[in-house]
Write a protein that holds these residues in place. Sequence first.
Motif, PDB file in Angstrom:
ATOM      1  N   ARG A 110       0.859  -1.265   0.013  1.00  0.00           N
ATOM      2  CA  ARG A 110       0.063  -0.132   0.157  1.00  0.00           C
ATOM      3  C   ARG A 110       0.749   1.235   0.125  1.00  0.00           C
ATOM      4  O   ARG A 110       1.649   1.483   1.008  1.00  0.00           O
ATOM      5  N   MET A 139      -6.113  -9.163   6.438  1.00  0.00           N
ATOM      6  CA  MET A 139      -7.044  -7.799   6.806  1.00  0.00           C
ATOM      7  C   MET A 139      -7.675  -7.190   5.427  1.00  0.00           C
ATOM      8  O   MET A 139      -7.096  -6.646   4.518  1.00  0.00           O
ATOM      9  N   ALA A 141      -9.322  -4.419   4.351  1.00  0.00           N
ATOM     10  CA  ALA A 141      -9.252  -2.875   5.063  1.00  0.00           C
ATOM     11  C   ALA A 141     -10.025  -1.876   4.210  1.00  0.00           C
ATOM     12  O   ALA A 141     -11.117  -2.004   3.889  1.00  0.00           O
ATOM     13  N   GLY A 198      -6.187   3.924   7.214  1.00  0.00           N
ATOM     14  CA  GLY A 198      -6.577   2.789   6.772  1.00  0.00           C
ATOM     15  C   GLY A 198      -6.477   1.595   7.374  1.00  0.00           C
ATOM     16  O   GLY A 198      -6.386   0.537   6.755  1.00  0.00           O
ATOM     17  N   TYR A 199      -6.011   1.817   8.842  1.00  0.00           N
ATOM     18  CA  TYR A 199      -6.091   0.816   9.762  1.00  0.00           C
ATOM     19  C   TYR A 199      -7.608   0.362  10.307  1.00  0.00           C
ATOM     20  O   TYR A 199      -8.413   1.328  10.489  1.00  0.00           O
ATOM     21  N   ILE A 200      -7.714  -0.792  10.288  1.00  0.00           N
ATOM     22  CA  ILE A 200      -9.191  -1.536  10.876  1.00  0.00           C
ATOM     23  C   ILE A 200      -9.235  -1.135  12.509  1.00  0.00           C
ATOM     24  O   ILE A 200      -8.468  -1.338  13.049  1.00  0.00           O
ATOM     25  N   GLY A 205      -3.899  -4.037  14.856  1.00  0.00           N
ATOM     26  CA  GLY A 205      -3.002  -3.068  14.169  1.00  0.00           C
ATOM     27  C   GLY A 205      -2.329  -3.913  12.719  1.00  0.00           C
ATOM     28  O   GLY A 205      -3.345  -4.123  12.040  1.00  0.00           O
ATOM     29  N   ASP A 206      -1.000  -3.791  12.574  1.00  0.00           N
ATOM     30  CA  ASP A 206      -0.589  -4.154  11.415  1.00  0.00           C
ATOM     31  C   ASP A 206      -0.296  -5.711  11.347  1.00  0.00           C
ATOM     32  O   ASP A 206       0.863  -6.279  12.220  1.00  0.00           O
ATOM     33  N   ALA A 207      -1.097  -6.628  10.666  1.00  0.00           N
ATOM     34  CA  ALA A 207      -0.961  -7.920  10.912  1.00  0.00           C
ATOM     35  C   ALA A 207       0.428  -8.257  10.275  1.00  0.00           C
ATOM     36  O   ALA A 207       0.842  -9.485  11.038  1.00  0.00           O
ATOM     37  N   GLY A 208       1.075  -7.926   9.430  1.00  0.00           N
ATOM     38  CA  GLY A 208       2.531  -8.151   8.918  1.00  0.00           C
ATOM     39  C   GLY A 208       3.489  -7.989   9.991  1.00  0.00           C
ATOM     40  O   GLY A 208       4.172  -8.770  10.281  1.00  0.00           O
TER      41      GLY A 208
HETATM   42  N1  URA Z   1      -3.624  -3.919   7.106  1.00  0.00           N
HETATM   43  C1  URA Z   1      -3.337  -4.139   8.336  1.00  0.00           C
HETATM   44  O1  URA Z   1      -2.195  -5.081   8.530  1.00  0.00           O
HETATM   45  N2  URA Z   1      -4.101  -3.865   9.474  1.00  0.00           N
HETATM   46  C2  URA Z   1      -4.880  -3.020   9.178  1.00  0.00           C
HETATM   47  O2  URA Z   1      -5.660  -2.661  10.179  1.00  0.00           O
HETATM   48  C3  URA Z   1      -5.463  -2.540   7.979  1.00  0.00           C
HETATM   49  C4  URA Z   1      -4.422  -2.971   6.930  1.00  0.00           C
END
Ligand code: URA
Length: 215
Positions: A110, A139, A141, A198-200, A205-208
């Motif tokens: 992204r 995610m 999103a 753009g986070y849910i 948080g950031d899944a990666g």
């Molecule tokens: N990607 C993520 O890892 N977390 C989000 O909340 C949104 C996009």
Amino acid sequence: MTDPATPAAVTIVDHPLVQHKLTIMRKRETSTAGFRRLLREISQFLAYEATRGLPLTLTRIETPLCEMDAPMIEGKKLVLVSILRAGNGLLDGILELVPGARVGFVGLYRDPETLKPVQYYYKVPDELEDRMVIVVDPMLATGNSSVAAVDLLKASGARNIRFMCLLAAPEGIKRMQEAHPDVPIVTAAVDDHLNDHGYIVPGLGDAGDRMFGTK
Ligand code: URA
């Protein structure tokens, strides 16, 4: 053929085991190792729903008592497509269930300014038109990456596509359903909204970052 006016189903896997594990994943203090293990476990429950309807073929077998024609899935008829990099967290668990599945990868990141997907890798099995394709990304999103991945897969011939995620935002579901009303979505939960980055929310948080410990 799906009526475009009626988008394919969104299935929320609300089984208590899934919801319990998801809550632990959401917690800030959950370790990288714990997060990865839980994602793998949940992926198998989600895959149970996402693979519903995989074609079965009758195979002649012999039980201790007699012969019978028994149903089996043809693993190689299934393609799992991981949206890099977080999609990989869902892959291994599903491959344990369907070891013969083929695997493809779509590399999209992204752009932090525009939130639009930028493609850097694309490698998928051939003959996609004859296979069920399950796209995996934890995610959903904005939906931009997911829509772009499905665009690419359709251009490669895929016709039977499903999308599997851990968490979805209403905005992402809307975007996917507008762009690809024929693609059913399987998720463990639909959260409240997206924030300005753009986070849910409430999300996890950031899944990666959480699965690979990169923060
Ligand atoms: N990607 C993520 O890892 N977390 C989000 O909340 C949104 C996009």
